[in-house]
Write a protein that holds these residues in place. Structure first.
Motif, mmCIF file in Angstrom:
data_model
loop_
_atom_site.group_PDB
_atom_site.id
_atom_site.type_symbol
_atom_site.label_atom_id
_atom_site.label_comp_id
_atom_site.label_asym_id
_atom_site.label_seq_id
_atom_site.Cartn_x
_atom_site.Cartn_y
_atom_site.Cartn_z
ATOM 1 N N SER A 44 34.307 33.545 45.883
ATOM 2 C CA SER A 44 35.533 32.921 45.390
ATOM 3 C C SER A 44 36.367 32.515 46.596
ATOM 4 N N SER A 63 39.444 37.039 48.419
ATOM 5 C CA SER A 63 38.198 36.493 47.878
ATOM 6 C C SER A 63 37.314 37.639 47.408
ATOM 7 N N CYS A 96 35.453 35.606 40.299
ATOM 8 C CA CYS A 96 36.835 35.253 39.950
ATOM 9 C C CYS A 96 37.493 36.367 39.145
ATOM 10 N N VAL A 105 45.311 34.815 39.819
ATOM 11 C CA VAL A 105 44.624 33.563 40.119
ATOM 12 C C VAL A 105 44.469 32.767 38.828
ATOM 13 N N CYS A 110 39.838 28.819 40.054
ATOM 14 C CA CYS A 110 38.975 29.695 40.847
ATOM 15 C C CYS A 110 37.509 29.372 40.568
ATOM 16 N N THR A 114 34.925 27.849 43.278
ATOM 17 C CA THR A 114 33.772 28.675 43.625
ATOM 18 C C THR A 114 32.474 27.917 43.370
#
Length: 143
Positions: A44, A63, A96, A105, A110, A114
């Motif tokens: 992510s 992340s 995520c 987020v 996300c 990603t």
């Protein structure tokens, strides 16, 4: 006085989350480590620090990483490539989801980020499988 204390607590929380991330998710898979053969690293959005004009302070972004194996798949076959893409999408959703436990987020943003950054890795794996299959087919044609 309460504003200063709230800002201090927010910074302390951010630092604590950063330590938890560093010892948890990052330890599971170092972003700079080389992925094993037949493995795609789904990550992510990366950890970054940027200035937030709304908070008037620096904010960290985190992340999460998930590894996807595909040694059981024949990437020269279209259905196997689709299975790999499904695995990568599931891994992106998991990454995520892990990230959302650490910091707020947007799930859709996300997931899109990603998948966009992971897609070239998937395509590279498919291309490598196709290139490896060409000499094998040529050898069979000669026999």
């Amino acid at each position: 006085m309460h504003k200063k204390m709230a800002l201090f607590n927010a910074r302390l929380l951010a630092a604590s989350i950063g330590v938890a991330l560093a010892s948890g998710v990052a330890a599971a898979a170092e972003p700079n480590s080389t992925p094993a053969l037949n493995e795609i690293v789904v990550q992510s959005p990366r950890v970054t620090t940027e200035y937030s004009p709304w908070l008037r302070t620096r904010v960290e972004r985190y992340s999460a990483t998930v590894r996807v194996g595909y040694s059981d798949l024949d990437l020269t076959d279209h259905s196997s490539v689709e299975v790999l893409r499904d695995r990568v999408k599931t891994a992106a959703q998991l990454a995520c989801q892990k990230l959302s436990h650490l910091t707020p987020v947007s799930d859709l943003a996300c997931l899109e980020d990603t998948l966009a950054t992971t897609q070239p890795r998937v395509q590279a794996a498919v291309n490598a499988a196709m290139q490896a299959a060409v000499p094998a087919k040529q050898e069979r044609a000669r026999s």
